[in-house]
Design an enzyme around this catalytic site. Structure first.
Site, PDB file in Angstrom:
ATOM      1  N   ARG A  55       0.826  -1.211   0.000  1.00 43.49           N
ATOM      2  CA  ARG A  55       0.000   0.000   0.000  1.00 43.49           C
ATOM      3  C   ARG A  55       0.863   1.266   0.000  1.00 43.49           C
ATOM      4  NH1 ARG A  55      -1.736   2.365   4.314  1.00 43.49           N
ATOM      5  NH2 ARG A  55      -1.981   0.515   5.624  1.00 43.49           N
ATOM      6  N   TYR A 107     -20.156  10.978 -16.037  1.00 42.95           N
ATOM      7  CA  TYR A 107     -20.367   9.676 -15.424  1.00 42.95           C
ATOM      8  C   TYR A 107     -21.123   9.847 -14.093  1.00 42.95           C
ATOM      9  CZ  TYR A 107     -19.491   5.247 -13.226  1.00 42.95           C
ATOM     10  OH  TYR A 107     -19.666   4.054 -12.588  1.00 42.95           O
ATOM     11  N   ASP A 176     -11.340  13.309 -17.575  1.00 41.59           N
ATOM     12  CA  ASP A 176     -11.663  11.891 -17.602  1.00 41.59           C
ATOM     13  C   ASP A 176     -11.550  11.439 -19.062  1.00 41.59           C
ATOM     14  OD1 ASP A 176     -12.921   9.379 -17.716  1.00 41.59           O
ATOM     15  OD2 ASP A 176     -14.180   9.835 -15.985  1.00 41.59           O
ATOM     16  N   LYS A 201     -12.735  -0.127 -18.292  1.00 42.26           N
ATOM     17  CA  LYS A 201     -13.387  -0.042 -19.596  1.00 42.26           C
ATOM     18  C   LYS A 201     -12.423  -0.459 -20.709  1.00 42.26           C
ATOM     19  CE  LYS A 201     -16.617   1.558 -16.918  1.00 42.26           C
ATOM     20  NZ  LYS A 201     -16.889   2.970 -16.685  1.00 42.26           N
TER      21      LYS A 201
HETATM   22  C1  LIG Z   1     -17.072   3.729 -15.612  1.00 45.16           C
HETATM   23  C2  LIG Z   1     -16.587   5.109 -15.616  1.00 45.16           C
HETATM   24  C3  LIG Z   1     -15.974   5.644 -14.471  1.00 45.16           C
HETATM   25  C4  LIG Z   1     -15.859   4.879 -13.175  1.00 45.16           C
HETATM   26  O1  LIG Z   1     -14.963   3.826 -13.289  1.00 45.16           O
HETATM   27  P1  LIG Z   1     -15.009   2.522 -12.313  1.00 45.16           P
HETATM   28  O2  LIG Z   1     -13.809   1.756 -12.763  1.00 45.16           O
HETATM   29  O3  LIG Z   1     -16.315   1.847 -12.577  1.00 45.16           O
HETATM   30  O4  LIG Z   1     -14.915   2.999 -10.926  1.00 45.16           O
HETATM   31  C5  LIG Z   1     -15.489   6.943 -14.549  1.00 45.16           C
HETATM   32  N1  LIG Z   1     -15.610   7.674 -15.674  1.00 45.16           N
HETATM   33  C6  LIG Z   1     -16.209   7.195 -16.779  1.00 45.16           C
HETATM   34  C7  LIG Z   1     -16.306   8.055 -17.990  1.00 45.16           C
HETATM   35  C8  LIG Z   1     -16.714   5.897 -16.793  1.00 45.16           C
HETATM   36  O5  LIG Z   1     -17.306   5.444 -17.888  1.00 45.16           O
END
Ligand SMILES: *Cc1c(COP(=O)(O)O)cnc(C)c1O
Length: 396
Positions: A55, A107, A176, A201
């Site tokens: 960690r 999101y 993001d 993703k």
């Molecule tokens: C899914 C998603 C997130 C969150 O990610 P997790 O891995 O599910 O915590 C953040 N931003 C976008 C654009 C997403 O599609």
């Protein structure tokens, strides 16, 4: 530094995806950094430094993934347990009461986290803006401490000019980059301070893990993010880090195939009589097309389209056979979801379906979608399910 390290800057992204984040290039060593399921490591002798606790100090598996993602985005990367863990770490860097500007369309998890923080005694002050509205945007960023961008956005596929926002604002800018992936857009090069990925993703790409990453422009911000991970504890799993790196190896080929198919499906959906609107920045008629063509190296593999009403949209989700009715995106399998059913997504049109295009054959996907769009009301099976099988509750 071996010979490859000296060449990396001259290698194409496909090659870097295959080559980086490997262990020692020595005879007898494994090609992949093995899964290291370790909390602690043998302590160094007096005066030496060594990894002691994962960690605090990371693991070889996290290091390998961070080396690859950091290289692709052009800054030092820190991995977290999920995309939300990564987002939370960036927000936690802010002083109490900081002014945060966030997009109206984003999101759901980001929205929830920001609203919770704003409500909880003013951890920060939140202002949500329509990023497509230049005047609203200019007024909001003028006195912000952090501007959060999501481009293209989830699920409306809105595109924001990262360089223009970074130039117009003295605030920190975080982007993001989950939908674009590091292959289509590199926000740090456009002036952003932080890039965030949900590696759950496209980077992981197989719907089998949760993982997030932040890439910082300044080395000192990497130290602050490591500190957040150390004290807040949102550490990646050993298996997840291994799988994310394994998935990332094929990101370029997966994305190329999926993106080509997404462009084709977007065009065909736009011409379909049952579809009233398609949102995909790759379509020449899309309001974000020009900016996306300038800012991105491709238009990605997610699109949204609208049908007549929510019941029809739900019927399409129930009728598809090749496409999977499921939340999330970026996997090798195509997924479809009616986003407006989720709490906090009231701004999303009720009949909007988000389609994440996978690597299946375009004609199989099109035949499936065309059949599902055909005449849902005439099909007794989809008609009944449209009314009774609508999933409720919040999905990630
Ligand atoms: C899914 C998603 C997130 C969150 O990610 P997790 O891995 O599910 O915590 C953040 N931003 C976008 C654009 C997403 O599609």
């Amino acid at each position: 530094m071996d010979r490859l390290d000296n060449m990396v800057g001259r290698l194409h992204v496909e090659t870097r995806l295959a080559a980086l984040g490997r262990g020692a290039r020595e005879p007898g060593q494994p090609l992949n950094v093995p899964i290291v399921p370790a909390s602690n490591f043998r302590a160094p002798s007096h005066g030496e430094t060594a990894r002691e606790y994962s960690r605090d100090d990371g693991t070889p598996g996290w290091d390998a993934l961070e080396a690859l993602i950091g290289d692709l985005e052009g800054g030092p990367a820190v991995c977290f347990s999920s995309g939300m863990g990564a987002i939370a770490a960036v927000l936690e860097l802010l002083p109490v009461g900081a002014r945060v500007v966030a997009p109206r369309d984003s999101y759901t998890g980001l929205r929830g986290l920001l609203e919770d923080g704003a409500a909880a005694g003013g951890r920060w002050q939140l202002r949500t803006v329509d990023m497509a509205n230049a005047d609203e945007m200019a007024a909001a960023v003028a006195d912000a401490d952090l501007v959060w961008l999501e481009t293209p956005s989830n699920p409306l596929l809105e595109v924001v000019d990262i360089a223009a926002v970074a130039a117009a604002s003295g605030a920190l800018v975080a982007v993001d980059n989950t939908f674009a992936t590091p292959l289509l857009q590199n926000p740090l090069a456009l002036g952003a301070d932080f890039v965030v990925h949900s590696a759950t993703k496209f980077i992981g790409g197989h719907s089998d893990l949760l993982l997030g990453a932040v890439v910082a422009r300044r080395p000192e911000d990497r130290e602050r993010l490591l500190r957040r991970r150390e004290v807040a504890g949102a550490t990646p799993g050993a298996l997840e880090a291994f799988l994310a790196l394994r998935g990332a190896r094929t990101l370029a080929v997966r994305l190329r195939q999926a993106q080509r198919t997404a462009g084709e499906l977007a065009a065909r959906l736009a011409a379909h009589p049952a579809v009233s609107r398609v949102r995909y920045p790759g379509l020449p008629g899309d309001p974000h097309h020009e900016l996306a063509a300038r800012q991105m190296r491709g238009f990605g593999a997610v699109l949204s389209f609208e049908v007549t009403d929510a019941a029809t949209a739900d019927a399409v989700c129930t009728a598809v056979r090749v496409v999977t009715h499921a939340t999330s995106l970026g996997g090798v399998e195509s997924t479809i979801e009616r986003r407006a059913k989720l709490p906090g997504q009231e701004h999303v049109p009720a009949a909007l379906l988000r389609l994440s295009v996978g690597v299946e054959h375009v004609e199989d996907l099109w035949a499936d979608l065309a059949a599902a769009l055909g005449s849902p009301a005439a099909d007794p099976m989809t008609q009944s399910t449209a009314r009774s099988d609508v999933p409720a509750g919040s999905h990630p």
